[in-house]
Enzyme design. Sequence first.
Site, PDB file in Angstrom:
ATOM      1  N   LYS A   9      32.583   5.602  43.723  1.00 38.28           N
ATOM      2  CA  LYS A   9      32.042   4.277  43.422  1.00 38.28           C
ATOM      3  C   LYS A   9      33.105   3.232  43.744  1.00 38.28           C
ATOM      4  O   LYS A   9      34.301   3.448  43.510  1.00 38.28           O
ATOM      5  CB  LYS A   9      31.677   4.224  41.936  1.00 38.28           C
ATOM      6  CG  LYS A   9      30.982   2.948  41.485  1.00 38.28           C
ATOM      7  CD  LYS A   9      30.628   3.026  39.990  1.00 38.28           C
ATOM      8  CE  LYS A   9      29.867   1.805  39.502  1.00 38.28           C
ATOM      9  NZ  LYS A   9      29.527   1.892  38.067  1.00 38.28           N
ATOM     10  N   SER A  54      24.625   1.010  37.077  1.00 42.87           N
ATOM     11  CA  SER A  54      25.236   0.310  38.184  1.00 42.87           C
ATOM     12  C   SER A  54      25.766   1.214  39.295  1.00 42.87           C
ATOM     13  O   SER A  54      26.013   0.754  40.400  1.00 42.87           O
ATOM     14  CB  SER A  54      26.390  -0.538  37.656  1.00 42.87           C
ATOM     15  OG  SER A  54      27.422   0.300  37.159  1.00 42.87           O
ATOM     16  N   SER A  79      25.594   3.758  33.206  1.00 45.83           N
ATOM     17  CA  SER A  79      25.668   3.615  34.669  1.00 45.83           C
ATOM     18  C   SER A  79      25.868   4.894  35.466  1.00 45.83           C
ATOM     19  O   SER A  79      25.767   4.873  36.687  1.00 45.83           O
ATOM     20  CB  SER A  79      26.762   2.628  35.043  1.00 45.83           C
ATOM     21  OG  SER A  79      26.257   1.327  34.894  1.00 45.83           O
TER      22      SER A  79
END
Length: 488
Positions: free
Chosen positions: A82, A157, A181
């Site tokens: 990420k 997210s 997330s």
Amino acid sequence: MSDTQQHFRLSIHEARELLRSRQLSSRELTQSCLERIEATEPSVHALITVCAERALAQSDEADKLLSRGEGATLMGIPYIAKDVLCTEGVKTTCGSRILESFVPPYSATVIRRLDAEGAVLLGKANMDEFAMGSSTEHSAFFPTHNPWNLDCVPGGSSGGSAAATASEQGLFALGSDTGGSIRQPAGFCGVVGLKPTYGRVSRFGLVAFGSSLDQIGPFTKDVEDCALVMNAISGQCEHDSTSAPIEVPDFTSFLSEDIRGLKIGVPREYFIDGMDPEVRARIEDAISVLERLGASVDRDVSLPSTQHALAAYYIIAPSEASANLARFDGVKYGFSVDSTSSEMAIANTRGEGFGDEVKRRIMLGTYALSSGYYDAYYLKAQKVRYLLRQEFDQAFARYDILVTPTSPTVAFPLGSKLDDPMQMYLSDVFTLPINIAGIPAITVPSGYVSGLPVGMQLMGNRFREDVLLRAAYAYQKATDWHLQRPRL
Ligand code: GLN
């Protein structure tokens, strides 16, 4: 498609055997993933950066060691991180304009641990700006699409990490979880996602959102792989004083099909009116599978403070964010706007550099912490936090795990919640109590509704990832949801 191009389909545990026996090279595997990325990115848009050359060089390095019979577990295994995790020499944007061209001079501890294992970094995944959101539509760059239905969100997210894992761009991915997330997007994309206990994994080099809530964790194709990645990334780190001085077990040693006698609680606050009845039905089915495998199930558990968790989270997380994001002022690094005075320069940098959702959080947090409001909001939220922790402690004195849906619905259409922050926030109603309590939780694929994956969430007591992995593994052995792949 020829055989050589299909290597991307492997799980970590399958690839590991082939790499060790030299039936497959890390370069071939990495090449296959890079081709997969090229084939799927035009429709999925999971990645902000692809570092192909670096990846191939890392794979050659891994091949050298493997040919000498050396190599840690993840040697030569390609993965995606990420874009909130600092990667030395590789752009790290946090999905934000303000860090659009930021290249960190150091790597996060988790990245360094994976480097040391010989894992191969393929690229950096798209995300909601500074990890604030539940759909990846708050990325400053582009939205990511759900591989199971390209008109739907992948969740957020860490939507890029989830979509990349589901579309098999890499063998695994890393994400971060402040309120859901990892688990919500993993559930929406039909992969396994684990939010470890607070303190299990070092946060050094993870750009902070809510420092008392954030944890890094894996996205994998199955539970075995989740255990393998946890082995590599867990453990105390001298750069993060909140990382716990607790021994890291070999997580693969808990993968047993035998869950007889396991005590499961089903908290009623997680089966609410507003949820999709079909999601509920899939989870009821999944609970029956666990019961058939010999677990005892109590369907009448209550965690009453859960009803205040969402409100408390949206005080605590923005409060911490408002402090954490103060560092982005355009002075030392990142995007910067010049002006006649330094105050105006900072105001303009932040005004133009941050997106609407981030600004909303900073304003919420600043307000909640301001004098006169602190007691009414922040302090009250901390009291809810305390109560919630107590209730979980009491529950884990009686049960080994608690089972809930990961999210109240399956993935929703792109654009459908963008204008309604409250609806977006509600998408994490089942995941954020776990962060508030600091406990671990895993999501595993548990069926489909209208062709979209449903995730079952298993929660455990602090540092009891072992129980979660054991139950998730047994469930996975009894079902085949995790073997299904989206048609891309
Ligand atoms: N969706 C939640 C939020 O927007 C959780 C995000 C996260 O876990 N990073 O705050």
